[in-house]
Structures are given as C-alpha cells and as structure tokens.
Design a protein around this motif. Structure first.
Motif, PDB file in Angstrom:
ATOM      1  N   GLY A   1      55.183  64.549  36.116  1.00  0.00           N
ATOM      2  CA  GLY A   1      56.435  63.103  36.275  1.00  0.00           C
ATOM      3  C   GLY A   1      55.865  62.062  36.455  1.00  0.00           C
ATOM      4  N   SER A   2      54.819  62.060  36.865  1.00  0.00           N
ATOM      5  CA  SER A   2      53.758  61.226  37.734  1.00  0.00           C
ATOM      6  C   SER A   2      52.668  61.260  36.260  1.00  0.00           C
ATOM      7  CB  SER A   2      53.194  61.985  38.732  1.00  0.00           C
ATOM      8  OG  SER A   2      51.249  60.822  39.001  1.00  0.00           O
ATOM      9  N   ARG A   3      53.377  59.695  36.349  1.00  0.00           N
ATOM     10  CA  ARG A   3      52.027  58.484  35.309  1.00  0.00           C
ATOM     11  C   ARG A   3      51.592  58.057  35.872  1.00  0.00           C
ATOM     12  NH1 ARG A   3      53.701  59.718  30.019  1.00  0.00           N
ATOM     13  NH2 ARG A   3      52.710  58.025  29.073  1.00  0.00           N
ATOM     14  N   GLN A   4      51.384  57.810  36.791  1.00  0.00           N
ATOM     15  CA  GLN A   4      50.261  56.980  37.907  1.00  0.00           C
ATOM     16  C   GLN A   4      49.027  56.669  37.430  1.00  0.00           C
ATOM     17  OE1 GLN A   4      51.591  55.188  41.213  1.00  0.00           O
ATOM     18  NE2 GLN A   4      53.959  55.462  40.475  1.00  0.00           N
ATOM     19  N   ILE A   5      48.527  55.856  37.520  1.00  0.00           N
ATOM     20  CA  ILE A   5      47.295  56.088  37.465  1.00  0.00           C
ATOM     21  C   ILE A   5      46.622  56.509  38.942  1.00  0.00           C
ATOM     22  CG2 ILE A   5      47.486  54.073  38.296  1.00  0.00           C
ATOM     23  CD1 ILE A   5      44.416  53.256  36.465  1.00  0.00           C
ATOM     24  N   GLN A   6      45.572  57.098  38.895  1.00  0.00           N
ATOM     25  CA  GLN A   6      44.829  57.481  39.685  1.00  0.00           C
ATOM     26  C   GLN A   6      43.858  56.811  40.390  1.00  0.00           C
ATOM     27  OE1 GLN A   6      43.506  61.652  39.189  1.00  0.00           O
ATOM     28  NE2 GLN A   6      45.177  62.460  39.251  1.00  0.00           N
ATOM     29  N   LEU A   7      43.192  56.808  41.803  1.00  0.00           N
ATOM     30  CA  LEU A   7      42.947  55.577  41.969  1.00  0.00           C
ATOM     31  C   LEU A   7      41.335  55.582  41.768  1.00  0.00           C
ATOM     32  CD1 LEU A   7      41.609  54.075  44.256  1.00  0.00           C
ATOM     33  CD2 LEU A   7      41.559  55.279  46.262  1.00  0.00           C
ATOM     34  N   TRP A   8      40.896  56.972  41.688  1.00  0.00           N
ATOM     35  CA  TRP A   8      39.316  57.300  40.734  1.00  0.00           C
ATOM     36  C   TRP A   8      39.467  56.557  39.542  1.00  0.00           C
ATOM     37  CZ3 TRP A   8      37.537  59.770  36.586  1.00  0.00           C
ATOM     38  CH2 TRP A   8      38.568  60.646  35.662  1.00  0.00           C
ATOM     39  N   HIS A   9      40.669  56.756  38.501  1.00  0.00           N
ATOM     40  CA  HIS A   9      40.376  55.177  37.193  1.00  0.00           C
ATOM     41  C   HIS A   9      40.674  54.154  37.700  1.00  0.00           C
ATOM     42  CE1 HIS A   9      42.416  59.137  35.363  1.00  0.00           C
ATOM     43  NE2 HIS A   9      41.513  59.830  35.613  1.00  0.00           N
ATOM     44  N   PHE A  10      41.553  53.748  38.611  1.00  0.00           N
ATOM     45  CA  PHE A  10      41.295  52.571  38.835  1.00  0.00           C
ATOM     46  C   PHE A  10      40.463  52.005  40.086  1.00  0.00           C
ATOM     47  CE2 PHE A  10      42.154  49.148  42.256  1.00  0.00           C
ATOM     48  CZ  PHE A  10      42.755  48.350  41.433  1.00  0.00           C
ATOM     49  N   ILE A  11      39.444  52.497  40.245  1.00  0.00           N
ATOM     50  CA  ILE A  11      37.767  52.310  40.116  1.00  0.00           C
ATOM     51  C   ILE A  11      36.930  51.854  38.948  1.00  0.00           C
ATOM     52  CG2 ILE A  11      35.798  52.737  41.856  1.00  0.00           C
ATOM     53  CD1 ILE A  11      38.476  52.053  43.772  1.00  0.00           C
ATOM     54  N   LEU A  12      36.622  53.136  38.986  1.00  0.00           N
ATOM     55  CA  LEU A  12      36.729  53.323  37.483  1.00  0.00           C
ATOM     56  C   LEU A  12      36.750  51.467  36.558  1.00  0.00           C
ATOM     57  CD1 LEU A  12      36.171  56.720  36.213  1.00  0.00           C
ATOM     58  CD2 LEU A  12      34.526  55.159  36.693  1.00  0.00           C
ATOM     59  N   GLU A  13      38.000  51.225  37.051  1.00  0.00           N
ATOM     60  CA  GLU A  13      38.689  50.071  35.928  1.00  0.00           C
ATOM     61  C   GLU A  13      38.145  48.929  36.440  1.00  0.00           C
ATOM     62  OE1 GLU A  13      42.627  50.139  34.999  1.00  0.00           O
ATOM     63  OE2 GLU A  13      42.777  48.258  35.589  1.00  0.00           O
ATOM     64  N   LEU A  14      38.231  48.664  37.737  1.00  0.00           N
ATOM     65  CA  LEU A  14      37.287  47.927  38.368  1.00  0.00           C
ATOM     66  C   LEU A  14      36.190  47.811  38.023  1.00  0.00           C
ATOM     67  CD1 LEU A  14      39.508  47.936  41.483  1.00  0.00           C
ATOM     68  CD2 LEU A  14      40.001  46.550  39.879  1.00  0.00           C
ATOM     69  N   LEU A  15      35.436  48.452  38.211  1.00  0.00           N
ATOM     70  CA  LEU A  15      33.994  48.682  37.863  1.00  0.00           C
ATOM     71  C   LEU A  15      33.321  48.315  36.110  1.00  0.00           C
ATOM     72  CD1 LEU A  15      33.179  51.812  39.513  1.00  0.00           C
ATOM     73  CD2 LEU A  15      32.198  49.324  40.033  1.00  0.00           C
ATOM     74  N   GLN A  16      34.298  48.459  35.707  1.00  0.00           N
ATOM     75  CA  GLN A  16      34.051  48.178  34.459  1.00  0.00           C
ATOM     76  C   GLN A  16      34.122  46.708  33.824  1.00  0.00           C
ATOM     77  OE1 GLN A  16      35.861  51.454  32.697  1.00  0.00           O
ATOM     78  NE2 GLN A  16      33.870  51.597  31.775  1.00  0.00           N
ATOM     79  N   LYS A  17      34.966  46.057  35.126  1.00  0.00           N
ATOM     80  CA  LYS A  17      35.680  44.576  34.049  1.00  0.00           C
ATOM     81  C   LYS A  17      34.665  43.529  35.434  1.00  0.00           C
ATOM     82  CE  LYS A  17      40.459  46.075  33.473  1.00  0.00           C
ATOM     83  NZ  LYS A  17      41.760  45.825  33.595  1.00  0.00           N
ATOM     84  N   GLU A  18      34.289  42.835  34.358  1.00  0.00           N
ATOM     85  CA  GLU A  18      33.176  41.377  34.654  1.00  0.00           C
ATOM     86  C   GLU A  18      33.773  41.261  36.080  1.00  0.00           C
ATOM     87  OE1 GLU A  18      30.005  40.670  33.583  1.00  0.00           O
ATOM     88  OE2 GLU A  18      30.157  42.850  32.721  1.00  0.00           O
ATOM     89  N   GLU A  19      35.031  40.155  36.467  1.00  0.00           N
ATOM     90  CA  GLU A  19      35.676  39.619  37.141  1.00  0.00           C
ATOM     91  C   GLU A  19      35.803  40.536  38.417  1.00  0.00           C
ATOM     92  OE1 GLU A  19      37.150  40.827  33.692  1.00  0.00           O
ATOM     93  OE2 GLU A  19      39.347  41.425  34.146  1.00  0.00           O
ATOM     94  N   PHE A  20      35.719  41.585  38.386  1.00  0.00           N
ATOM     95  CA  PHE A  20      35.827  42.143  39.219  1.00  0.00           C
ATOM     96  C   PHE A  20      34.371  42.658  40.338  1.00  0.00           C
ATOM     97  CE2 PHE A  20      39.987  43.129  37.190  1.00  0.00           C
ATOM     98  CZ  PHE A  20      40.542  42.801  38.448  1.00  0.00           C
ATOM     99  N   ARG A  21      33.230  41.937  39.595  1.00  0.00           N
ATOM    100  CA  ARG A  21      32.081  42.115  40.042  1.00  0.00           C
ATOM    101  C   ARG A  21      31.694  42.287  41.675  1.00  0.00           C
ATOM    102  NH1 ARG A  21      26.690  41.936  36.258  1.00  0.00           N
ATOM    103  NH2 ARG A  21      27.887  42.344  34.607  1.00  0.00           N
TER     104      ARG A  21
END
Length: 523
Positions: free
Chosen positions: A31-51
């Motif tokens: 039932g949970s389709r929410q992104i997990q925090l560590w995914h989100f962290i990785l996501e941010l880490l991979q985006k230049e604009e959040f460097r």
DNA sequence: TTCGGAATGA
DNA sequence: TCATTCCGAA
C-alpha cells in the motif's frame, strides 16, 4: 491541491531519475508507494541544482554532506506533503537507517552521513569491482581510495563536456530492474526543469538491463530474490582487469556480459558484512552505455579459490571467505600448476604471524614482518611425512613454534632442504588426499619419490630417534676414551666410504641408509 | 548537534 | 514498515 503530494511520489522522468515500483512500494509495506528518504537523498545528490543543498563529500566514498539542512528538510517535506518537516525530524528518519545499515553518521562532521553501500552489496556479491581511482563527479558517490572490487560503469559517450572521470558516472539513480514492466513514466509527476535530458538515457539503460537480465538467467547466476533487484554495472572492456586475481574476465561479447542482479531493496535483510575491510563501495548510479557485471565463471571460481587460499594461508577467519554455493575450496598450495605459481607469490611465503603472535611481535617489527618468512613463526603444522608414534613431538613443535629463526616446514624452504639433503618431502596438506588430481606435477613426483623412499627415510628418522637409546646406552657403559675412539673411527670410516652420503640434520650419529649411508652432522 | 525511545499515523 | 512527531539526554 499540491501536485507534489500525489500518492505516487515518483520523481519525474525528466529528472532522469526514477526507481522501479518496488522502491516506492516496499515488499513488506503493501500500500505504500512513497519514496523513501534515502532514495530522496540520493535523488538530491544526483541533481546539480541541489549541490548547494546536499552534495557528495569528496574523498569519502558514499559520504555526503547536507549543506542546508533546512532546505533539505523542506524539500523532503514538500515531497511527502509534510510542511512541518524540519531537519530534526528528517534526521530522525535518517537515524533509523543506522540500524538498517543503509546509512551511518560520519562522526565529527556536521550534517555528514555516509551510505553503507557495501553492506548491501558485498555480502552477496563480493566480487563486484569498483574502479579504484578516479575523480568523483557530483552525480555519483566518491570512489574509495582503498582497493575495492567494484567497478563503475563507463559513462555514456554522449557527455563530452564532462571530464573523463566524471563520465563514468552517468547521472542516474540506483539502477533497478524488476521482472515487471518499467514504470510508467507518465505516472510520475514531472518537474520540467530537472534533468530532462537524462530520461531517455535512463530508459535506454533500463532496457539494456532488461535484456541483460535475460542473459543473466542463462548463465546460472542465481536470483536471490524474485522481485526487488538492483543491477550493478561492471566493466567488460578489454584490459580492464590488470589484476590477475580479478574474477572478471573480458567478456567475449563486449557489453553483453553476465549480469548480477543484486537484490537491494529497502526491505532487504541487511546481514553483517562479510568483508570488514570493505570501504563502502557504492551502488553505482545508472549506467546508460555501460556494461553490466561481467564475469567468467571459471575465473570467478579461480578468484574465490585464491581467496580461500589466502584465507587459509593467512589464517583469516573463514568468514572472510565469501559464501559461494557449490564452490569447492581446494587446499592452498595445491590448486595451481607449478608454472602458475608465480601468480601467487604468497604461496612461497609462510603466512604472517597470527594475531596472537603478531601482537607479541608488533612492537618490534611491523611492516616487513608479514612478508618475511623467518619472522613468521606460525603454528602452522604441515606434516612433512607420516610421523611414527615413537617420534617425539618435540621434534616438530619447538621447530615451528618456538624458534622463529628456523623456517617452518613450508614449501620452498623445505623442498630445498629436503631435496638437497635428504629426500623429496611431500607437500602435505590435510585435505590433500581429497584432491589428488589437483596436485601439481612436481608434487606428484615428490610424493612418488617419497613413497618410494618412505622406507629410506624411516631409518634416517628412526635412527635419529634411536640415537638416544640403544647405542647411547652401550656407549654410556664404556669408558669415555673408548667412546671417543669409537666415534672417531666411525666418522672417518664414513667419510672415506662415500662422499655422496645423504644428510640428515637431525641425526647425531652415523647411519647407513638404503641407497646410501647418511652422514650426520654432529652438532 | 546528535542520539534514540516512545507514541502514532499511513 | 517507514516514517513523523515529540522530547530528554549526552
């Protein structure tokens, strides 16, 4: 209503970053389709604009710094529709990852955490390689400087603007693949500004991986989990593995090597790592044009065997050896043909001192001790030949354990000594009998010679053992003068008789041996 | 600043 | 299960 709070909180495809469904819907949390925090962290880490908000810590693999905790919290809160989110709460969530070993805190560094990628990967697939050098782009965890067995995939050739090193790390997340269809890109809300150029690349890689997974199944790499799988890429370029110990061969089909589907799921049971030395290599981001794990089963076996060899030779804990079902671990010193031995110089040296001994000697010698045989008095008992019951144990034990100056009966030293002075000594190993075919030719010869001369040797040794008994008793009962005279005559006779006498250092008297008398050193 | 227990929600 | 929220302690 906020668009950022839809039920399915997948990043936009435009971000070049999306996870498979399992990433949003953990197996254990229906039932949970929410992104997990560590995914989100990785996501941010991979985006230049959040460097400026969060970034990989250069020099430390998998380590990242939250430069702006409030902003990260805000982003996270926005993603999760939790406007009240703050860093305190976010960090609490991060701390829950400690126990799961997904993350750990870098002590002493503010807002600095480190992904524990190796905990995820190494236990199951310790033979994954990472390129040991190279600069680290923002889009990927810094590469560890320590020797590791991970390789990052080569970058897509389409990024000429990036430096060569950075090009190894395409901006992408953990590449995952399930047996299900790829997630619907339309399913994800899109931020038009976020790395749209990477989406197609991602899709390509996903397709590539999908095809390779089929290959994987054909080569017999077991799927440990059915659903959540992550595919880590490996190089398969020619000349990529100068290390002869590398289990990875150059794939005969470039870019189409075997694929290891490493099950890495948020719900993955995180057993303690097998390799304590592992410097936290990471899950590589996506690998658009890259190659997947490539390995030759034979070479992998070879690698694992050599590792087993090291485990034994170096008295490592058996736990150091990776679990590899069906792998037969041959006895060390035996697995290779003699001409292959130069590849394993280790074998020619006695193992380093055990911990016990090392601690004892550490104060005096540190660096060279390991490689110097004479400094490694290991209680490593290698029976050179069957020991008769009447042979005193003291002949062996003090030699090996108490006298560091005497080399233990190891391969080279003993072989030389034996071949020169006495007889070919078999390279015995407890499990050697189980591996007759694995013995090198020279060893076979040695063994044969030994068996032929088994009786030859016996007298020699028996004499040594007997010296202290009948003859000595007889001698002791005669006058000293007579004894000396008898000895003198005996020695001279022997010397005159034959210059080809074999030599038995442990003897104290003259003993004829079948095929030639032995001269004995009178120490 | 970091940690972790506890209660609670989805 | 995975956070979220609160909070006391180090």
């Amino acid at each position: 209503m906020k668009t950022g709070c839809s039920i399915v909180e997948k990043p936009k495809g435009g971000g070049g970053y999306h996870f498979q469904d399992w990433a949003y819907k953990a197996e254990s949390s229906p039932g949970s389709r929410q992104i997990q925090l560590w995914h989100f962290i990785l996501e941010l880490l991979q985006k230049e604009e959040f460097r400026h908000v969060i970034a990989w810590q250069q020099g430390e693999y998998g380590e990242f710094v939250i430069k702006d905790p409030d902003e990260v919290a805000r982003l996270w809160g926005r993603r999760k529709c939790k406007p009240q989110m703050n860093y305190d709460k976010l960090s609490r969530a991060l701390r829950y990852y400690y126990n799961k070993r997904i993350l750990h805190k870098t002590k002493g560094k503010r807002f600095t955490y480190k992904f524990n990628f190796n905990k995820l990967v190494m236990p199951n697939y310790p033979f994954i390689n990472i390129r040991p050098n190279g600069a680290v782009p923002q889009s990927a965890p810094p590469v560890p400087s320590a020797a590791s067995r991970f390789h990052f995939p080569p970058l897509d050739a389409r990024s000429p603007t990036e430096d060569a090193q950075a090009s190894r790390f395409p901006a992408g997340p953990l590449l995952q693949h399930t047996h299900d269809s790829h997630p619907n890109l339309n399913d994800r809300k899109t931020n038009p500004t976020e790395l749209e150029d990477l989406s197609s690349e991602w899709q390509r890689s996903a397709d590539l991986v999908a095809s390779r997974n089929n290959i994987n199944s054909s080569i017999g790499v077991p799927h440990q989990k059915r659903k959540p799988e992550i595919v880590l890429p490996l190089f398969a370029r020619p000349g990529m593995y100068p290390d002869p110990h590398s289990p990875f061969s150059v794939s005969p089909l470039p870019g189409r090597g075997g694929v290891l589907n490493v099950p890495i799921s948020p719900a993955l049971s995180l057993t303690p790592t097998v390799f304590s030395y592992s410097p936290s290599p990471g899950l590589s981001p996506a690998f658009p044009g890259g190659n997947c794990f490539t390995f030759n089963p034979e070479e992998m076996k070879h690698y694992l065997q050599s590792q087993a060899c090291s485990v034994f030779n170096y008295h490592l804990s058996p736990r150091t050896f990776p679990r590899y079902p069906g792998l037969f671990i041959p006895p060390p010193q035996r697995q290779l043909h003699p001409e292959e031995q130069p590849a394993f110089p280790i074998k020619l040296q006695p193992p380093p001192m055990g911990r016990k001994h090392r601690e004892r000697h550490e104060s005096s010698d540190d660096v060279g001790a390991v490689t110097q045989p004479q400094m490694a008095p290991i209680p490593h008992k290698m029976k050179v030949e069957p020991v008769s019951d009447d042979e005193p144990e003291s002949q062996d034990l003090p030699l090996q354990e108490e006298n560091p100056s005497k080399p233990r009966p190891n391969v080279i030293v003993d072989r030389e000594r034996v071949s020169v002075f006495a007889k070919p000594t078999p390279l015995s190993w407890p499990a050697a009998a189980a591996l007759p075919s694995a013995e090198p030719a020279s060893v076979n010869i040695a063994n044969k010679a030994n068996s032929d001369q088994a009786e030859d040797d016996k007298p020699c040794r028996e004499t040594a053992a007997a010296i202290g008994t009948p003859e000595k008793k007889e001698e002791s009962s005669m006058p000293a003068k007579l004894r000396l005279k008898r000895r003198w005559n005996g020695e001279r006779q022997v010397e005159e008789k034959n210059s080809k006498f074999s030599f038995c250092a442990s003897d104290l008297g003259v003993t004829p041996v079948v095929g030639g008398p032995k001269v004995v050193a009178d120490a």
